[in-house]
Design a protein around this motif. Sequence first.
Motif, PDB file in Angstrom:
ATOM      1  N   GLU A   1       0.896  -1.230   0.122  1.00 40.43           N
ATOM      2  CA  GLU A   1       0.026   0.077   0.042  1.00 40.43           C
ATOM      3  C   GLU A   1       0.923   1.297  -0.104  1.00 40.43           C
ATOM      4  O   GLU A   1       0.243   2.431  -0.130  1.00 40.43           O
ATOM      5  CB  GLU A   1      -0.759  -0.069   1.139  1.00 40.43           C
ATOM      6  CG  GLU A   1      -1.867  -0.972   1.515  1.00 40.43           C
ATOM      7  CD  GLU A   1      -1.250  -2.354   2.126  1.00 40.43           C
ATOM      8  OE1 GLU A   1      -1.705  -3.321   1.882  1.00 40.43           O
ATOM      9  OE2 GLU A   1      -0.243  -2.025   2.495  1.00 40.43           O
ATOM     10  N   GLU A   2       2.147   0.984   0.036  1.00 38.90           N
ATOM     11  CA  GLU A   2       2.975   2.173   0.279  1.00 38.90           C
ATOM     12  C   GLU A   2       4.333   2.194  -0.279  1.00 38.90           C
ATOM     13  O   GLU A   2       5.027   1.241  -0.434  1.00 38.90           O
ATOM     14  CB  GLU A   2       3.149   2.468   1.862  1.00 38.90           C
ATOM     15  CG  GLU A   2       3.574   3.721   2.172  1.00 38.90           C
ATOM     16  CD  GLU A   2       3.722   3.953   3.854  1.00 38.90           C
ATOM     17  OE1 GLU A   2       3.932   5.013   4.224  1.00 38.90           O
ATOM     18  OE2 GLU A   2       3.607   2.826   4.410  1.00 38.90           O
TER      19      GLU A   2
ATOM     20  N   TYR B   1      -7.665   0.603  -1.085  1.00 38.72           N
ATOM     21  CA  TYR B   1      -7.552   1.453  -2.204  1.00 38.72           C
ATOM     22  C   TYR B   1      -6.014   1.921  -2.543  1.00 38.72           C
ATOM     23  O   TYR B   1      -5.758   2.077  -3.839  1.00 38.72           O
ATOM     24  CB  TYR B   1      -8.246   2.942  -1.740  1.00 38.72           C
ATOM     25  CG  TYR B   1      -8.376   4.091  -2.828  1.00 38.72           C
ATOM     26  CD1 TYR B   1      -9.521   4.184  -3.443  1.00 38.72           C
ATOM     27  CD2 TYR B   1      -7.025   4.894  -2.973  1.00 38.72           C
ATOM     28  CE1 TYR B   1      -9.499   5.255  -4.480  1.00 38.72           C
ATOM     29  CE2 TYR B   1      -7.288   5.948  -4.041  1.00 38.72           C
ATOM     30  CZ  TYR B   1      -8.217   5.996  -4.736  1.00 38.72           C
ATOM     31  OH  TYR B   1      -8.355   7.149  -5.706  1.00 38.72           O
ATOM     32  N   LEU B   2      -5.422   2.046  -1.564  1.00 38.21           N
ATOM     33  CA  LEU B   2      -3.906   2.314  -1.863  1.00 38.21           C
ATOM     34  C   LEU B   2      -3.248   0.988  -2.400  1.00 38.21           C
ATOM     35  O   LEU B   2      -2.333   1.332  -3.226  1.00 38.21           O
ATOM     36  CB  LEU B   2      -3.277   2.639  -0.460  1.00 38.21           C
ATOM     37  CG  LEU B   2      -3.704   4.051   0.125  1.00 38.21           C
ATOM     38  CD1 LEU B   2      -3.254   4.063   1.449  1.00 38.21           C
ATOM     39  CD2 LEU B   2      -3.275   5.168  -0.578  1.00 38.21           C
TER      40      LEU B   2
ATOM     41  N   SER C   1      -4.238   1.399  -5.865  1.00 37.26           N
ATOM     42  CA  SER C   1      -3.668   2.679  -6.562  1.00 37.26           C
ATOM     43  C   SER C   1      -2.306   2.400  -7.084  1.00 37.26           C
ATOM     44  O   SER C   1      -2.095   3.106  -8.226  1.00 37.26           O
ATOM     45  CB  SER C   1      -3.571   3.686  -5.685  1.00 37.26           C
ATOM     46  OG  SER C   1      -2.556   3.568  -4.728  1.00 37.26           O
ATOM     47  N   TYR C   2      -1.540   1.291  -6.497  1.00 39.02           N
ATOM     48  CA  TYR C   2      -0.150   1.200  -6.956  1.00 39.02           C
ATOM     49  C   TYR C   2      -0.012   0.163  -8.172  1.00 39.02           C
ATOM     50  O   TYR C   2       0.742  -0.047  -9.079  1.00 39.02           O
ATOM     51  CB  TYR C   2       0.779   0.520  -6.033  1.00 39.02           C
ATOM     52  CG  TYR C   2       1.157   1.622  -5.018  1.00 39.02           C
ATOM     53  CD1 TYR C   2       1.995   2.640  -5.517  1.00 39.02           C
ATOM     54  CD2 TYR C   2       0.600   1.825  -3.792  1.00 39.02           C
ATOM     55  CE1 TYR C   2       2.522   3.759  -4.594  1.00 39.02           C
ATOM     56  CE2 TYR C   2       1.100   2.880  -2.926  1.00 39.02           C
ATOM     57  CZ  TYR C   2       1.997   3.790  -3.265  1.00 39.02           C
ATOM     58  OH  TYR C   2       2.348   4.910  -2.595  1.00 39.02           O
TER      59      TYR C   2
ATOM     60  N   MET D   1      -2.861   3.059 -11.469  1.00 41.12           N
ATOM     61  CA  MET D   1      -2.831   4.509 -11.064  1.00 41.12           C
ATOM     62  C   MET D   1      -4.060   5.417 -11.573  1.00 41.12           C
ATOM     63  O   MET D   1      -4.098   6.213 -11.118  1.00 41.12           O
ATOM     64  CB  MET D   1      -1.352   4.895 -11.195  1.00 41.12           C
ATOM     65  CG  MET D   1      -0.299   4.296 -10.412  1.00 41.12           C
ATOM     66  SD  MET D   1       1.356   4.901 -10.908  1.00 41.12           S
ATOM     67  CE  MET D   1       2.456   3.811 -10.174  1.00 41.12           C
TER      68      MET D   1
ATOM     69  N   ALA E   1      -4.469   8.637  -4.290  1.00 46.49           N
ATOM     70  CA  ALA E   1      -3.766   8.151  -3.214  1.00 46.49           C
ATOM     71  C   ALA E   1      -3.213   8.774  -2.172  1.00 46.49           C
ATOM     72  O   ALA E   1      -3.402   8.589  -0.861  1.00 46.49           O
ATOM     73  CB  ALA E   1      -2.587   7.168  -3.856  1.00 46.49           C
TER      74      ALA E   1
ATOM     75  N   ARG F   1      -4.460   8.607   1.666  1.00 45.02           N
ATOM     76  CA  ARG F   1      -3.381   8.449   2.712  1.00 45.02           C
ATOM     77  C   ARG F   1      -3.422   9.409   4.121  1.00 45.02           C
ATOM     78  O   ARG F   1      -3.309   9.212   5.201  1.00 45.02           O
ATOM     79  CB  ARG F   1      -1.974   8.644   2.363  1.00 45.02           C
ATOM     80  CG  ARG F   1      -0.832   8.152   3.162  1.00 45.02           C
ATOM     81  CD  ARG F   1       0.457   7.729   2.495  1.00 45.02           C
ATOM     82  NE  ARG F   1       0.580   6.245   2.196  1.00 45.02           N
ATOM     83  CZ  ARG F   1       0.371   5.967   0.839  1.00 45.02           C
ATOM     84  NH1 ARG F   1       0.371   6.961  -0.042  1.00 45.02           N
ATOM     85  NH2 ARG F   1       0.468   5.039   0.442  1.00 45.02           N
TER      86      ARG F   1
END
Length: 769
Positions: free
Chosen positions: A220-221, A601-602, A605-606, A609, A615, A619
């Motif tokens: 997610e990050e 969602y995050l 998103s990666y 996009m 994102a 966050r």
Amino acid sequence: SSSSSSASSGDGGAARAPDTSLFVPVPLKPGLGGAAEEDVGAELTRPLDKGEVLKTLNKFYKRKEIQRLGAENGLDARLFHQAFISFRKYIMESSSVSADLHIILNDICCGFVLPGHVDDLFPFFLRHAKQIFPMLDCMDDLRKISDLRLPPNWYPDARAIQRKIIFHAGPTNSGKTYHAIQRFLSAKSGVYCGPLKLLAHEIFQKSNDANVPCDLVTGEERVFANEDSRQAPHVACTIEMCSTNTPYEVAVIDEIQMIRDPARGWAWTRALLGLCAEEIHVCGEPAAIDLVTELMYTTGEEVEVRNYERLTPLTVLDYALESLDNLRAGDCIVCFSKNDIYSVSRQIEARGLECAVIYGSLPPGTKLEQAKKFNDPDDPCKILVATDAIGMGLNLCIRRIIFNSIVKPTINEKGEKEIDSITTSQALQIAGRAGRFGSSFKQGEVTTMHRDDLAQLKEILSEAVPPVQAAGLHPTPEQIEMFAYHLPDATLSNLIDIFVSLSQVDGMYFVCNIDDFKFLADMIQHIPLNLRSRYVFCTAPLNRKEPFVCTTLLKFARQFSRNEPLTFDWLCRHTKWPLAAPKNIKELVHLEAVHDVFDLYLWLSYRFMDMFPDAALVRDIQKKLDDIIQIGVCNITKLIRASQSAAAPGTAEVVSEDFPLSRTQRDTRAVSDRHGAASPEALSIAVEAAGLRRAKNLRASRLGGRQEDLKSYGRGSLANRLLREGLLTQEMLRQLESEWQDQHRNGRYGFGSKRDDQHSSKETRKKRK
């Protein structure tokens, strides 16, 4: 079926027979004729007498020679029967069939050929069978695609270099990971692969604090050490996110024993076989040494083993806690359900003590804050109540670990829910958190809450951890795409089923459990998505027990399929953001689910996009939500009181869980069916859980002979819940009570039988493990 099994190891020899129950026939519409379609066969001969045709087809079906020919062409008894039913229906319901089939049917029905010539229908039958079961024509190709016997060959970049493998083996708190990380920090480049986001965050922080620029990569990050977002030479990541294409000087694979995990083991296998690093530092239990050595033997790489001893002593006490009045600073009570956590924490605070709370579904930020509160010598909070989420990933100043229970709900290799004693590996991992080196406690202690659990805990801790036998594997998107090319009409769930059914693995590997993947595949099957996107959605990390999260994934997929971006505004409307601090436990649980939705969602998103464009905004609100959840957890006893005062009289449980909380319910869910619906046996035991006489007998037989009076554990709570959920009516309850009493009179659940005695024996427990 093999779909829910973590596929067994094969012998690496002959191909496995496919599980044909997984072959779903492709429907064929009968030929309905019409103006644009002439019946050429009828013109050449005459219209078919459908009555005679039916007799002919039934003779054809009964011929042993035909059944043998079918078997030679891949049609076992099940497929042969299904194919014949479809073939017969197709002919009988079609107003016209192909000219060659029409002519042969006419000749047989009119007696123009010998009776044995009914066999001449076989080519037409086989052609039809291959149309409805397209996998019959490409079985050899499917077997090649699903042949998983040589995983090292999947990583040519890693095979192109000679890697040095160093295994840091030892128990919890032995310094094994510390030494591996020191080498990681001193290298020109490196990757750390951990099982949890918290561990990846910790190494990311530690590395940058030591002036070694390090990026963070989780599902997610992405956090870059360099302000211009240039990739740093070091990266800390969750193990699923590691790159097998990037070259590194040093790689660290933490908690290697998780290579045997039924769901996630494939990620450790992939990292171990595929990382392109000159040195691979593997950390974990000594039980994994033999398997890692054997796996590396197949890659031509030797393993250097470095053994470590625990840095501080750990003592198993000779007495149980027995009462929360006996708690002291530095104690951690370990529970295996949320409701036990809620119950214990409320009882602790009723005694005027503050406690921190940590469990798996809490956001990482909240876990860290609770850990910080407990660790702070100046904070009045000196007691921790936690699940086995503390087993890895958090540095805690614990003097004494107290097991509230030593039974835990688990998922077995078939994907079924079970209740069983914790394993030696689990017990050591949790107990080892006491007396951490460098903390204010120079030695650790471990005991149980209940006196009659202590002897069994000592027995569990004294046993050797069984060696890790096999490493997990998982079908890749490329393999599934190749399957889909051959079977374009199959659903993704069915493709995976057939893949696992046909897959061949040798004794060092197993195919990971794919039930979660299949659950999501079935859930979004009706949504039009291309295969690669569908596959990505099905690998999304979510808890399928959370209806709100599952519903959200469904909405994400539906909007994605319409090519409509999932915006920040849309997400805020869906989650009703902004949200207030929770007033009860139900609201706290919902906030945790919303946090999981933001994570989802995050994560997406990666991977998409353009379709999940906001994102950064998500966050930001996720951090705010983390703060709101922290407020709720800090006031958890107030939330529990609010929940219990609003609950119906006689209902003990605070929040419904997939695995029950009270001891009464544990046994009931153990016999519920794998899809979560209450089976007839579960319903009858629900009556027992409602507090009927002699309920202790069943519990004793289920949980190894302990006799306890269940009336003190939430009398009637399960029956009440089943009534509320519509799985049980008052009339059914009365009827089941009558039946249950009859069964007891007939001795069906008699206590003290030979089987019950064996159930609690050490030898039987070993076999069960």
